[in-house]
Design a protein around this motif. Structure first.
Motif, PDB file in Angstrom:
ATOM      1  N   MET A  33       0.840  -1.203   0.000  1.00 15.07           N
ATOM      2  CA  MET A  33       0.000   0.000   0.000  1.00 15.07           C
ATOM      3  C   MET A  33       0.879   1.258   0.000  1.00 15.07           C
ATOM      4  O   MET A  33       0.556   2.243  -0.648  1.00 15.07           O
ATOM      5  N   LEU A  34       1.991   1.190   0.725  1.00 16.96           N
ATOM      6  CA  LEU A  34       2.923   2.310   0.715  1.00 16.96           C
ATOM      7  C   LEU A  34       3.515   2.493  -0.680  1.00 16.96           C
ATOM      8  O   LEU A  34       3.703   3.613  -1.149  1.00 16.96           O
ATOM      9  N   LEU A  35       3.788   1.392  -1.359  1.00 10.51           N
ATOM     10  CA  LEU A  35       4.338   1.470  -2.714  1.00 10.51           C
ATOM     11  C   LEU A  35       3.330   2.107  -3.669  1.00 10.51           C
ATOM     12  O   LEU A  35       3.711   2.827  -4.593  1.00 10.51           O
ATOM     13  N   ASN A  36       2.055   1.872  -3.416  1.00  8.22           N
ATOM     14  CA  ASN A  36       1.013   2.491  -4.253  1.00  8.22           C
ATOM     15  C   ASN A  36       1.056   4.017  -4.174  1.00  8.22           C
ATOM     16  O   ASN A  36       0.554   4.697  -5.061  1.00  8.22           O
ATOM     17  N   GLN A  37       1.648   4.558  -3.115  1.00  5.97           N
ATOM     18  CA  GLN A  37       1.716   6.018  -2.961  1.00  5.97           C
ATOM     19  C   GLN A  37       2.588   6.675  -4.021  1.00  5.97           C
ATOM     20  O   GLN A  37       2.502   7.878  -4.236  1.00  5.97           O
ATOM     21  N   SER A  86       7.054   4.142 -10.962  1.00  7.16           N
ATOM     22  CA  SER A  86       7.524   3.010 -10.167  1.00  7.16           C
ATOM     23  C   SER A  86       8.641   2.269 -10.894  1.00  7.16           C
ATOM     24  O   SER A  86       9.482   1.648 -10.253  1.00  7.16           O
ATOM     25  N   TYR A  87       8.682   2.338 -12.237  1.00  9.90           N
ATOM     26  CA  TYR A  87       9.762   1.695 -12.985  1.00  9.90           C
ATOM     27  C   TYR A  87      11.119   2.209 -12.495  1.00  9.90           C
ATOM     28  O   TYR A  87      12.042   1.434 -12.277  1.00  9.90           O
ATOM     29  N   ASN A 104      -1.964  -1.806  -7.199  1.00  7.82           N
ATOM     30  CA  ASN A 104      -2.775  -1.450  -8.361  1.00  7.82           C
ATOM     31  C   ASN A 104      -2.133  -2.040  -9.612  1.00  7.82           C
ATOM     32  O   ASN A 104      -0.970  -2.426  -9.606  1.00  7.82           O
ATOM     33  N   SER A 105      -2.881  -2.109 -10.677  1.00 12.77           N
ATOM     34  CA  SER A 105      -2.425  -2.827 -11.875  1.00 12.77           C
ATOM     35  C   SER A 105      -1.176  -2.208 -12.491  1.00 12.77           C
ATOM     36  O   SER A 105      -0.336  -2.927 -13.045  1.00 12.77           O
ATOM     37  N   GLU A 115       2.217  -4.387 -13.039  1.00 16.72           N
ATOM     38  CA  GLU A 115       2.841  -4.496 -14.356  1.00 16.72           C
ATOM     39  C   GLU A 115       4.303  -4.060 -14.294  1.00 16.72           C
ATOM     40  O   GLU A 115       5.188  -4.710 -14.863  1.00 16.72           O
ATOM     41  N   ALA A 116       4.569  -2.966 -13.579  1.00 16.41           N
ATOM     42  CA  ALA A 116       5.940  -2.462 -13.469  1.00 16.41           C
ATOM     43  C   ALA A 116       6.847  -3.475 -12.769  1.00 16.41           C
ATOM     44  O   ALA A 116       7.968  -3.735 -13.224  1.00 16.41           O
ATOM     45  N   ILE A 117       6.373  -4.058 -11.681  1.00 17.23           N
ATOM     46  CA  ILE A 117       7.172  -5.032 -10.944  1.00 17.23           C
ATOM     47  C   ILE A 117       7.395  -6.280 -11.784  1.00 17.23           C
ATOM     48  O   ILE A 117       8.513  -6.805 -11.853  1.00 17.23           O
TER      49      ILE A 117
END
Length: 184
Positions: free
Chosen positions: A9-13, A21-22, A84-85, A89-91
């Motif tokens: 959830m923190l990563l979603n920020q 995020s890439y 989130n999608s 996808e990035a990960i």
């Protein structure tokens, strides 16, 4: 492996701050591979220091675990389904694209544990017929001579083993071989 959902959830920020995020993920992989990790200064406006440490540690652990344990792409995707999608996808793309690089870095880390390398070996089988305490012994002994290179110099090591000690050595080497095969 249970990934902490709060960390994802923190990563979603990242998306709230229009940070790709890439970029973050590839910098994390760079750090795993021995280059610079992402810096807190670049992400301090998104996360507190404790959140930053948690996100960084869990992201590193995710990549190392997925590659080190050779987890399938489908199972790796299930681990991050709380994201989130776009982040999923990035990960996934980062993991697929740099899997071999991460694997090589993990192998290098394991190899760095010891700089000693076996250069050569020789063995002789002997039969001890007697000793100073027992007149009829007839015990087989193995002399194993190893030439080990450590820090550029070769050190000779000689080992004498009875049948039981030899079997213990063989078992240990077979177990080590299984671990090496799992890393490939």
């Amino acid at each position: 492996m249970v990934i902490v959902t709060a960390v994802w959830m923190l990563l979603n920020q990242l998306s709230k701050y229009k940070v790709h995020s890439y970029q973050f993920l590839h910098k994390v992989v760079d750090g795993i591979c021995g280059r610079a990790y992402p810096r807190y200064q670049d992400y301090g406006s998104i996360w507190s220091l404790s959140e930053w440490m948690e996100v960084l540690e869990e992201t590193v652990m995710y990549f190392k675990t997925m590659v080190g344990k050779n987890i399938s792409d489908e199972e790796a995707a299930q681990q991050i389904n709380a994201l989130n999608s776009n982040h999923q996808e990035a990960i996934t793309k980062c993991l697929k694209g740099r899997k071999e690089e991460i694997r090589n870095a993990l192998v290098e880390n394991v190899n760095a544990i010891s700089s000693a390398q076996l250069q050569d070996f020789d063995w002789q089988l002997k039969l001890a017929l007697s000793s100073d305490k027992i007149s009829m012994l007839q015990m087989p002994l193995l002399n194993l001579d190893l030439d080990v290179r450590e820090n550029g110099e070769i050190k000779p090591i000689s080992i004498e083993m009875n049948k039981e000690e030899l079997q213990n050595l063989i078992n240990a080497l077979e177990a080590a071989n299984k671990v090496v095969l799992q890393l490939k």
